[in-house]
Motif scaffolding. Sequence first.
Motif, PDB file in Angstrom:
ATOM      1  N   ASP A  50      31.440  18.986  97.886  1.00 61.42           N
ATOM      2  CA  ASP A  50      30.039  19.746  98.466  1.00 61.42           C
ATOM      3  C   ASP A  50      29.879  18.553  99.547  1.00 61.42           C
ATOM      4  O   ASP A  50      29.135  18.969 100.566  1.00 61.42           O
ATOM      5  CB  ASP A  50      29.129  19.816  97.391  1.00 61.42           C
ATOM      6  CG  ASP A  50      29.309  21.003  96.597  1.00 61.42           C
ATOM      7  OD1 ASP A  50      30.034  21.906  96.920  1.00 61.42           O
ATOM      8  OD2 ASP A  50      28.666  20.910  95.547  1.00 61.42           O
ATOM      9  N   LYS A  53      32.058  19.642 102.439  1.00 64.78           N
ATOM     10  CA  LYS A  53      31.785  20.831 102.891  1.00 64.78           C
ATOM     11  C   LYS A  53      30.367  20.793 103.527  1.00 64.78           C
ATOM     12  O   LYS A  53      30.492  21.451 104.685  1.00 64.78           O
ATOM     13  CB  LYS A  53      31.612  22.163 101.580  1.00 64.78           C
ATOM     14  CG  LYS A  53      32.941  22.350 100.924  1.00 64.78           C
ATOM     15  CD  LYS A  53      32.702  23.422  99.949  1.00 64.78           C
ATOM     16  CE  LYS A  53      33.918  23.817  99.076  1.00 64.78           C
ATOM     17  NZ  LYS A  53      33.723  24.565  98.035  1.00 64.78           N
ATOM     18  N   ASN A  56      31.232  19.778 106.997  1.00 70.71           N
ATOM     19  CA  ASN A  56      31.694  20.775 107.762  1.00 70.71           C
ATOM     20  C   ASN A  56      30.567  21.958 108.366  1.00 70.71           C
ATOM     21  O   ASN A  56      30.520  22.336 109.482  1.00 70.71           O
ATOM     22  CB  ASN A  56      32.894  21.357 107.276  1.00 70.71           C
ATOM     23  CG  ASN A  56      34.075  20.527 106.968  1.00 70.71           C
ATOM     24  OD1 ASN A  56      34.146  19.623 107.905  1.00 70.71           O
ATOM     25  ND2 ASN A  56      34.771  20.794 105.864  1.00 70.71           N
ATOM     26  N   THR A  80      31.467  35.210 103.282  1.00 71.12           N
ATOM     27  CA  THR A  80      32.478  34.513 101.859  1.00 71.12           C
ATOM     28  C   THR A  80      33.129  35.529 101.284  1.00 71.12           C
ATOM     29  O   THR A  80      33.922  35.209 100.344  1.00 71.12           O
ATOM     30  CB  THR A  80      31.414  33.892 100.946  1.00 71.12           C
ATOM     31  OG1 THR A  80      30.552  34.887 100.366  1.00 71.12           O
ATOM     32  CG2 THR A  80      30.743  32.881 101.432  1.00 71.12           C
ATOM     33  N   SER A  86      35.955  28.374  98.815  1.00 70.31           N
ATOM     34  CA  SER A  86      36.069  27.687 100.169  1.00 70.31           C
ATOM     35  C   SER A  86      34.712  27.752 101.127  1.00 70.31           C
ATOM     36  O   SER A  86      33.826  28.226 100.565  1.00 70.31           O
ATOM     37  CB  SER A  86      36.867  28.646 100.919  1.00 70.31           C
ATOM     38  OG  SER A  86      36.613  29.992 101.124  1.00 70.31           O
ATOM     39  N   GLU A  87      34.499  27.121 102.224  1.00 71.46           N
ATOM     40  CA  GLU A  87      33.593  27.061 102.847  1.00 71.46           C
ATOM     41  C   GLU A  87      32.971  28.448 103.361  1.00 71.46           C
ATOM     42  O   GLU A  87      34.013  29.323 103.917  1.00 71.46           O
ATOM     43  CB  GLU A  87      33.661  26.024 104.141  1.00 71.46           C
ATOM     44  CG  GLU A  87      33.988  24.666 103.691  1.00 71.46           C
ATOM     45  CD  GLU A  87      34.504  23.953 104.607  1.00 71.46           C
ATOM     46  OE1 GLU A  87      33.870  24.191 105.737  1.00 71.46           O
ATOM     47  OE2 GLU A  87      34.821  22.904 104.528  1.00 71.46           O
ATOM     48  N   LEU A 128      25.291  25.966 101.925  1.00 74.95           N
ATOM     49  CA  LEU A 128      26.413  26.079 101.400  1.00 74.95           C
ATOM     50  C   LEU A 128      26.571  27.548 100.598  1.00 74.95           C
ATOM     51  O   LEU A 128      27.772  27.774 100.120  1.00 74.95           O
ATOM     52  CB  LEU A 128      26.398  25.233 100.257  1.00 74.95           C
ATOM     53  CG  LEU A 128      26.618  23.623 100.754  1.00 74.95           C
ATOM     54  CD1 LEU A 128      26.683  22.822  99.837  1.00 74.95           C
ATOM     55  CD2 LEU A 128      27.791  23.548 101.829  1.00 74.95           C
TER      56      LEU A 128
END
Length: 173
Positions: A50, A53, A56, A80, A86-87, A128
């Motif tokens: 995390d 992530k 990013n 998503t 994944s991000e 997130l």
Amino acid sequence: MQSQQQADGELVQMFGKVIAIVLLLTLLSILGFRYFASVDKISAQGLRLDHSKLLNVLAMVKGQWLAKGRPSEMRLEWDTSGFQDSEPFIIEGENSEEHTLVKMSHGGWPLLDTADSVGCKQLWRQLLGRELVEQQVVTQLNPEGDVCSYIANNSDRLSYQLSTGRVVFLTKE
């Protein structure tokens, strides 16, 4: 004499069964301790992932903020679909499942809606795209109200500084 030999045989069989049970319980306890020790390591790995992530996503949000002319609030739209673990990535348009309005600082970093640990949890979900409950992570806001800390059950800590956008990952290792 026959009954004595039979009793001795039963006693040896019983002793063998007790030894087998003790060995089995010892093996199961060793495996149990190793399993529960690995649970902490797995949760720490989740927070470690995390961390990257979050870095990013913050870079993407800052890029969007600059591209949109530095607004005081931005609508983040996460897509998503088709991406597991994944991000999320920002999309434009009205077809995304979740629309999130995020307050932005003068430097282009996402801010809290409410200055408490609930606000930190909400910011995590906004950035997130998932809840902290899944990961057994505790959320704290420092007394000055400018750093959200996300603490795993093994004391690893991920901190996000609201004013500067700095993300710090601290581990016991």
